[in-house]
Design an enzyme around this catalytic site. Structure first.
Site, PDB file in Angstrom:
ATOM      1  N   SER A 112     -76.083  -6.993   6.539  1.00 44.35           N
ATOM      2  CA  SER A 112     -76.402  -7.447   5.191  1.00 44.35           C
ATOM      3  C   SER A 112     -77.398  -6.515   4.528  1.00 44.35           C
ATOM      4  CB  SER A 112     -76.978  -8.868   5.267  1.00 44.35           C
ATOM      5  OG  SER A 112     -77.295  -9.348   3.984  1.00 44.35           O
ATOM      6  N   GLY A 126     -73.839 -11.016   5.016  1.00 44.63           N
ATOM      7  CA  GLY A 126     -73.645 -11.292   6.435  1.00 44.63           C
ATOM      8  C   GLY A 126     -72.802 -12.518   6.708  1.00 44.63           C
ATOM      9  N   GLN A 156     -79.966  -9.209  11.580  1.00 45.48           N
ATOM     10  CA  GLN A 156     -81.405  -9.032  11.799  1.00 45.48           C
ATOM     11  C   GLN A 156     -81.750  -7.731  12.524  1.00 45.48           C
ATOM     12  OE1 GLN A 156     -84.008 -10.436  10.610  1.00 45.48           O
ATOM     13  NE2 GLN A 156     -83.199 -12.309   9.730  1.00 45.48           N
ATOM     14  N   CYS A 180     -81.145 -20.383   5.639  1.00 44.87           N
ATOM     15  CA  CYS A 180     -79.819 -21.001   5.553  1.00 44.87           C
ATOM     16  C   CYS A 180     -79.798 -22.381   6.204  1.00 44.87           C
ATOM     17  CB  CYS A 180     -78.771 -20.103   6.208  1.00 44.87           C
ATOM     18  SG  CYS A 180     -78.648 -18.485   5.419  1.00 44.87           S
ATOM     19  N   THR A 195     -63.117  -7.582  -6.765  1.00 41.43           N
ATOM     20  CA  THR A 195     -63.510  -6.210  -7.092  1.00 41.43           C
ATOM     21  C   THR A 195     -64.726  -5.800  -6.275  1.00 41.43           C
ATOM     22  OG1 THR A 195     -62.701  -6.548  -9.340  1.00 41.43           O
ATOM     23  CG2 THR A 195     -64.167  -4.669  -8.989  1.00 41.43           C
ATOM     24  N   HIS A 228     -79.725  -7.365   1.958  1.00 42.60           N
ATOM     25  CA  HIS A 228     -81.008  -7.887   1.469  1.00 42.60           C
ATOM     26  C   HIS A 228     -82.065  -8.054   2.557  1.00 42.60           C
ATOM     27  CE1 HIS A 228     -80.935 -12.304   2.577  1.00 42.60           C
ATOM     28  NE2 HIS A 228     -79.694 -11.960   2.842  1.00 42.60           N
TER      29      HIS A 228
END
Length: 376
Positions: free
Chosen positions: A195, A69, A175, A322, A233, A197
């Site tokens: 994202s 994200g 979220q 974060c 990659t 995870h």
């Protein structure tokens, strides 16, 4: 240890893990290689892109895979600023945006930024946003669901205002992805990020969508992957695992909402004995993700409450992972207008697949005991 920090990250789903291993061993080729092994990897990559685009209700041509994200936010904002709808150097953003958004805005040169606070319900005032628009405004940035308190911003209303004023609109969907049906909302914005995870997929993978009608310029010139959107990659196994996790969680959105609402109610009720000290930050039911609870307890620092809960076998947090380690309080506390002491009292509880009603009640009872001992 009972986990109550699903808004920070989630465990990898077993089926998604199997997909990851299979793709890593059987589809290991570089998706940009021209031989058949690379072609198989490319086919899997494009199948994933199509599947995720269908889940999100967007054109697959605008969907790009990233490392998560934060990178998605950065690259999407840079892409929109490379192709504004009109000339200008003014940006409007929510005060409580994720740290990755603030990181992008802090590095921009020559732009002025207006930050919008939350009202008492944790929502952005749409009228205040409209008043902040000037002829110079080229971009609006508003997170769909706040990661600390779970409030759902009025994306449709904001998108309508941005269209009227020829302004790009970026929204952080990290979220809300997998927790809210995004098919109606996703096509309305200029760009969004998501994202893996947060939805029981792997860490280090995510994506960004840019409206294909926008002729953006690559931030990193000369990149050959993802149509030049980013270098490096492509992580096909992680993308495949994230797609498997997304398919699974999207099938359960309605029943998860119902279950989390029940757990939320049970947790809040369990705090009844200390209710005079508890301050909840939430919106009405239709503007609130039930799985995220942001609160503070008067007189008790969040860090201390988190450590005490940890001692008793419960993992909660003091806000976005974060933000932890920084000296400044979580941005949401500033957006809510809390003073420094109140901001230090903030904690977050978030539910997930493994959360049980009895665990929620036990957490609440433990917090009540901690507060009573502290207050006595």
């Amino acid at each position: 240890m009972i986990y109550f920090d699903f808004a920070a990250t989630t465990p990898l789903d077993a089926e998604a893990a199997e997909v990851f291993v299979q793709a890593s061993t059987e589809y290991f080729g570089n998706s940009s290689s021209l031989h058949d092994i690379g072609g198989q990897s490319q086919d899997l990559l494009e199948n994933c892109r199509e599947e995720l685009a269908n889940l999100l209700g967007v054109n697959k041509k605008g969907l790009y895979f990233t490392s998560g994200g934060s990178e998605g936010n950065f690259l999407a904002i840079e892409a929109l600023l490379s192709a504004p709808k009109k000339t200008g150097k003014h940006i409007i953003a929510g005060m409580a945006e994720h740290s990755s958004i603030h990181g992008v805005l802090n590095r921009l040169e020559g732009y002025s930024v207006t930050f919008l606070p939350f009202d008492s319900s944790g929502l952005i005032d749409v009228e205040e946003l409209e008043r902040a628009i000037s002829p110079e405004t080229v971009l609006v940035i508003v997170q769909h669901v706040n990661s600390e308190i779970g409030t759902i911003q009025p994306i449709e209303d904001i998108a309508h205002i941005c269209r009227e004023h020829a302004i790009h609109f970026h929204s952080d969907f990290v979220q809300s992805f997998g927790k809210i049906d995004l098919k109606r909302i996703a096509p309305l914005v200029s760009s969004f990020s998501f994202s893996g995870h947060k939805i029981y997929g792997p860490k280090g993978v995510g994506g960004a969508y840019i409206d294909p009608a926008i002729s953006w310029r690559a931030f990193f010139p000369g990149g050959s992957h993802e149509k030049g959107f980013r270098p490096g990659t492509v992580n096909v196994p992680a993308i495949a695992a994230m797609t498997a996790a997304a398919q699974k969680i999207n099938n359960d959105i309605a029943q998860n909402q119902e279950r989390f609402l029940s757990l939320r109610t049970a947790f809040i009720e369990s705090l009844e004995p200390i209710k005079e000290f508890v301050h909840l930050y939430q919106a009405d039911a239709e503007s609130q993700l039930p799985s995220i609870i942001g609160l503070r307890i008067s007189g008790i620092e969040g860090q201390w409450m988190m450590l005490e809960c940890n001692r008793f076998g419960f993992a909660i947090s003091t806000g976005s992972a974060c933000q932890i380690g920084m000296q400044s309080p979580a941005k949401v506390t500033q957006a809510l207008g809390l003073n420094i002491q109140e901001a230090k009292e903030f904690i977050r509880i978030s539910f997930g697949n493994s959360t049980r009603r009895e665990d929620v009640i036990r957490l609440g009872e433990t917090m009540v005991d901690i507060v009573k001992k502290f207050k006595n």
